[in-house]
Write an enzyme that holds these catalytic residues in place. Structure first.
Site, mmCIF file in Angstrom:
data_model
loop_
_atom_site.group_PDB
_atom_site.id
_atom_site.type_symbol
_atom_site.label_atom_id
_atom_site.label_comp_id
_atom_site.label_asym_id
_atom_site.label_seq_id
_atom_site.Cartn_x
_atom_site.Cartn_y
_atom_site.Cartn_z
ATOM 1 N N ASP A 60 112.871 86.170 19.529
ATOM 2 C CA ASP A 60 112.770 87.080 20.670
ATOM 3 C C ASP A 60 111.436 86.882 21.384
ATOM 4 O O ASP A 60 110.397 86.710 20.741
ATOM 5 C CB ASP A 60 112.880 88.533 20.207
ATOM 6 C CG ASP A 60 114.138 88.799 19.399
ATOM 7 O OD1 ASP A 60 115.193 88.267 19.777
ATOM 8 O OD2 ASP A 60 114.057 89.519 18.388
ATOM 9 N N ASP B 224 117.073 85.138 14.568
ATOM 10 C CA ASP B 224 116.976 84.763 15.963
ATOM 11 C C ASP B 224 115.505 84.775 16.369
ATOM 12 O O ASP B 224 114.629 85.068 15.558
ATOM 13 C CB ASP B 224 117.817 85.690 16.856
ATOM 14 C CG ASP B 224 117.310 87.130 16.832
ATOM 15 O OD1 ASP B 224 116.335 87.421 16.104
ATOM 16 O OD2 ASP B 224 117.875 87.973 17.551
ATOM 17 N N ASP C 63 116.597 85.668 22.430
ATOM 18 C CA ASP C 63 116.643 86.799 23.362
ATOM 19 C C ASP C 63 115.369 86.784 24.210
ATOM 20 O O ASP C 63 114.262 86.714 23.677
ATOM 21 C CB ASP C 63 116.737 88.131 22.611
ATOM 22 C CG ASP C 63 118.085 88.312 21.929
ATOM 23 O OD1 ASP C 63 119.025 87.568 22.262
ATOM 24 O OD2 ASP C 63 118.181 89.184 21.049
#
Length: 523
Positions: free
Chosen positions: A329, A327, A439
């Site tokens: 961030d 992912d 995120d």
């Protein structure tokens, strides 16, 4: 009812000293090296030799005169032999022989004379003395490169750590990860158990696994874990965005084994799990650095549209220098304290207006320094305002370089990727875009240094840093603040101390930074 057949158990340790003495050839004591041969073949050859009256020792000792090996070079057997004779002397000349001598001896029923073709060639160059390596006890005190010399040992240990996590055995998981972390710091590959003398964080279980790998090339425990149905299923199910260990365990007990099984089932799913299944094919792929940079430009534009002057920093594995991740961030703040309040809903609204979000869940900042002080939750999670989202990344924004930057190496996956045996889910999107986990975290400027430190990772590094602060410095560290526990009440410490604890890799020009240095990575 037909009675079950009992499996015949072959004892490999039944040979006593009396058995060895009562043989045809008392002057020939043979030891068969199991390394690269396997236990079952060694057992068969041992039994064959004893049936023909040969002394075949179960354990190596000073009485052994012939060491027989298969698929090993003379140097490899000599190195193994040196590990068996450390700290003791032997008057015997030990012959290092290939399996051909043993099979010929079995055929004739007597020890054959040793010829050149039977001997394992040993280069008579002196074995280099391996310097003793020392290391600090805490992972946060050691420099750990992204690429290291002991991947063949750390990968099995981290697999066992992951299996322990999936079984909610946190203590065992941390023990394996600490052992792997210490191996990553070593300046050279481990070849003998002696190379590990004096190193911290290596427990008995980890050492047992390492020794087995060094001697036989693999660990039976690791391989049985790797191929176990439960491990593969739990890894596949927790790879779905929004699915934790408890949910995955319940699904496993209900017979589900992979995301495709969940799709076909009638499970009641929350919104994040629904999004995770819908976009699982994309989310199970690694995110490349090029994709992270492209998303960073989008986030930069969104934040500046809503709050000019805000600072955006790429965090997580990419900040540590990794080229791929599961992912992306970002940490957001503003130099003027208080300006960041209410920022996240506006950013989310702007992204949704641009049709860039496939899913989002926002939580508000719940940290109150005046009330909480140095205390922090047991799980060490921070209390910042954050948005867990799935971005709709247009492939066109990456340009022609995107195809070459696609990350295909490593294990993909909701963290770890599609597990063996799981079926690909039906494609539910046009080919022009890709779903990516993103995120967003908003921090007040006064807490930015601590937030940056906490969100850079890795998980083990942060855990060890907090442990070191508490045990060695009598301080309480979180992603919000650092407190001096020696004063009553505990007094907050300036965030400037955080900048000297981090070493930062190079980052794209659009990402704001406060310091620079060398890359570090743990676990």
């Amino acid at each position: 009812m037909v009675p079950l057949k009992r499996r015949k158990v072959v004892s490999t340790s039944s040979a006593t000293d009396t058995d060895i003495k009562a043989t045809k050839y008392p002057d020939t004591v043979i030891f068969i090296l199991e390394r690269k041969m396997g236990a079952s073949r060694r057992t068969f050859l041992t039994r064959l030799g004893r049936n023909k009256g040969f002394q075949v020792a179960e354990q190596f000792s000073e009485a052994v005169t012939h060491v027989v090996a298969e698929n090993n070079s003379g140097d490899e057997v000599q190195a193994w032999l040196e590990t068996q004779t450390v700290g003791r002397t032997t008057s015997n000349t030990v012959h290092l022989l290939s399996i051909s001598w043993y099979t010929e001896s079995m055929a004739t029923g007597k020890p054959e004379s040793i010829q050149e073709k039977h001997k394992l060639k040993v280069s008579h160059t002196p074995t280099p003395v391996t310097p003793v390596v020392s290391a600090k006890s805490y992972a946060c005190q050691r420099r750990t490169p992204l690429k290291h010399h002991n991947l063949f040992l750390t990968e099995p240990l981290e697999l066992l750590a992951e299996n322990a996590e999936l079984g909610e055995n946190e203590g065992r998981s941390v023990a394996f990860r600490r052992a792997a972390a210490i191996l990553k710091t070593l300046p050279r590959a481990v070849k003998r158990m002696e190379d590990l003398q004096g190193l911290p964080c290596l427990g008995e279980h980890s050492l047992r696994v390492i020794k087995e790998i060094l001697e036989y090339g693999s660990s039976q425990e690791v391989e049985s874990t790797r191929h176990s149905e439960q491990f593969q299923a739990m890894k596949a199910l927790t790879g779905i965005f929004g699915v934790g260990v408890k949910t995955a365990d319940r699904w496993f007990r209900e017979g589900l084994r992979c995301p495709a099984d969940v799709t076909k089932s009638e499970q009641r799913l929350n919104s994040s799990q629904q999004a995770g299944l819908l976009h699982h094919e994309d989310l199970s792929q690694r995110v490349s650095r090029a994709e992270a940079d492209a998303i960073g430009q989008i986030v930069e534009r969104a934040v500046q549209e809503v709050l000019p002057g805000a600072q955006i920093t790429l965090i997580g594995g990419f900040r540590r220098g990794k080229e791929t991740g599961h992912d992306v961030d970002f940490l957001i703040t503003h130099p003027e304290e208080g300006k960041e309040e209410g920022l996240m809903p506006k950013v989310v609204q702007w992204l949704e207006a641009q049709d860039l979000l496939l899913y989002q869940k926002t939580t508000m900042n719940s940290y109150l320094e005046s009330k909480e002080g140095p205390a922090r939750p047991a799980h060490n999670m921070d209390r910042f305002e954050r948005c867990f989202s799935i971005f709709k990344l247009e492939r066109s924004v990456l340009g022609e370089a995107h195809s070459s930057a696609q990350a295909t190496e490593g294990e993909p996956g909701g963290g770890e990727g599609r597990a063996p045996g799981s079926e690909p889910l039906p494609q539910r999107r046009p080919a022009g875009w890709k779903a990516v986990r993103v995120d967003l975290v908003v921090s007040p400027f006064s807490q930015f240094g601590f937030a940056l430190l906490g969100w850079t990772g890795s998980k083990l590094f942060e855990r060890e840093l907090r442990r070191w602060a508490g045990r060695e410095k009598n301080m309480s560290l979180s992603s919000h603040a650092l407190y001096d526990n020696s004063k009553s009440p505990a007094v907050p410490v300036s965030q400037d101390i955080c900048w000297v604890t981090l070493s930062l890799p190079e980052r794209p020009s659009h990402v704001k930074k406060r310091a620079s240095g060398t890359t570090r990575e743990n676990a």
